[in-house]
Design a protein around this motif. Structure first.
Motif, short mmCIF file in Angstrom:
data_model
loop_
_atom_site.label_atom_id
_atom_site.label_comp_id
_atom_site.label_asym_id
_atom_site.label_seq_id
_atom_site.Cartn_x
_atom_site.Cartn_y
_atom_site.Cartn_z
N LEU A 21 31.08 15.26 -15.04
CA LEU A 21 31.06 14.14 -14.11
C LEU A 21 31.14 14.66 -12.67
N ASP A 22 30.26 14.15 -11.83
CA ASP A 22 30.25 14.50 -10.41
C ASP A 22 31.64 14.23 -9.82
N TYR A 23 32.24 15.22 -9.16
CA TYR A 23 33.59 15.07 -8.61
C TYR A 23 33.65 14.01 -7.52
N ASP A 70 39.76 4.32 -6.43
CA ASP A 70 41.17 3.99 -6.22
C ASP A 70 41.90 3.95 -7.56
N VAL A 71 41.24 3.40 -8.57
CA VAL A 71 41.79 3.39 -9.93
C VAL A 71 40.74 4.00 -10.85
N CYS A 123 41.25 11.02 -7.13
CA CYS A 123 41.45 9.58 -7.23
C CYS A 123 42.88 9.19 -6.84
N THR A 124 43.08 7.92 -6.55
CA THR A 124 44.38 7.45 -6.07
C THR A 124 45.33 7.13 -7.21
N ALA A 125 44.78 6.66 -8.32
CA ALA A 125 45.60 6.35 -9.50
C ALA A 125 44.77 6.54 -10.75
N VAL A 126 45.44 6.92 -11.84
CA VAL A 126 44.77 7.13 -13.12
C VAL A 126 45.43 6.26 -14.18
N ILE A 127 44.63 5.60 -14.99
CA ILE A 127 45.12 4.88 -16.16
C ILE A 127 44.39 5.43 -17.37
N ILE A 128 45.15 5.87 -18.37
CA ILE A 128 44.55 6.32 -19.64
C ILE A 128 45.05 5.39 -20.74
N THR A 129 44.10 4.69 -21.37
CA THR A 129 44.46 3.78 -22.45
C THR A 129 44.54 4.56 -23.76
#
Length: 267
Positions: free
Chosen positions: A177-179, A186-187, A221-227
């Motif tokens: 994935l392109d950085y 943001d998320v 990124c500003t925040a990461v969510i991993i489900t």
């Protein structure tokens, strides 16, 4: 054409897929034909699902997408209107069919899916420029990877440049994935298998997800969510040293197709 003074709470740039769903006792093996017990046609696509879910939550939404100039495309536009989604930026093309997904679901709720992106891949810079007034005035912009990656990145960059909050779902995931995607997100919201592909880390539990989230956060990124499916999700913000685990309520799965796309609407 939408008026320049219009605004939306949520603008989604993404995919529309007509779902052709067969339910059967089990998934067929390669080369095997089996009898199913139910068939139906539904409205799918990661982007469209997220947009309609946001509208059903009561916020003002607009969809930026492309469908075919065909029966499925006409029905899709009507479905958006029925769900109070603004369709000023839903284009139709004669150069490709509306995106479609052939889905088989077994009695355990597991599925096998083949998608043909079709018109989704023809959404590009010209359409984004026409939709720029809506993007500029949005509170939140949501993107995924079921359309051209270049188009998704450009939409995120437009929103980022205009101080619009961005939510990016890197699905279907690509290993390289392109950085730039991280820097304009943001998320950054992905599931465990997508996190594994992107980071190279094994993600099987909450602790694994924390380590993967740290790696993703380092990329900008500003925040990461991993489900994590039945284990809930892990949230890590740039200003925090530790992640937060949000547990889920146990439910019986009926069909996991598109299951976690509406989750994005709550980010």
């Amino acid at each position: 054409m939408i008026m320049s003074d219009s605004y939306f709470d949520v603008v989604v740039v993404g995919s529309c897929m007509t779902d052709l769903v067969s339910q059967a006792p089990r998934l067929p093996k390669a080369g095997e034909t089996i009898h199913g017990h139910k068939f139906f046609i539904g409205f799918g696509g990661k982007g469209a699902n997220q947009c309609i879910q946001a509208a059903r939550l009561g916020v003002k939404t607009a969809m930026i997408c492309k469908v075919g100039k065909d029966f499925f495309g006409d029905n899709y536009i009507q479905n958006f209107k029925d769900n109070d989604v603004h369709t000023d930026f839903v284009w139709q093309t004669s150069d490709a069919a509306t995106g479609a997904a052939s889905i088989t679901v077994n009695d355990a709720g597991e599925n096998a899916i083949v998608i043909v992106a079709g018109a989704n891949m023809l959404l590009g810079e010209m359409e984004l420029q026409q939709a720029l007034p809506a993007i500029r005035k949005a509170k939140v912009l949501v993107c995924q990877l079921e359309i051209s990656a270049q188009t998704s990145l450009q939409a995120l960059q437009m929103a980022h440049d205009n101080k619009v909050k961005t939510i990016f779902n890197p699905a279907p995931a690509v290993p390289e994935l392109d950085y730039s995607f991280y820097r304009v997100s943001d998320v950054f919201c992905c599931n465990e298998s997508e996190a594994e592909l992107l980071t190279g880390y094994s993600v099987n539990n909450v602790e694994d997800a924390h380590h993967a989230a740290q790696e993703l956060l380092k990329r900008g990124c500003t925040a990461v969510i991993i489900t994590l499916g039945p284990q809930g999700c892990v949230v890590l913000k740039a200003q925090d040293k530790t992640s937060t685990h949000v547990p889920s309520t146990a439910v019986k799965a009926v069909d996991t197709t598109e299951f976690y796309n509406p989750f994005r609407c709550f980010c």
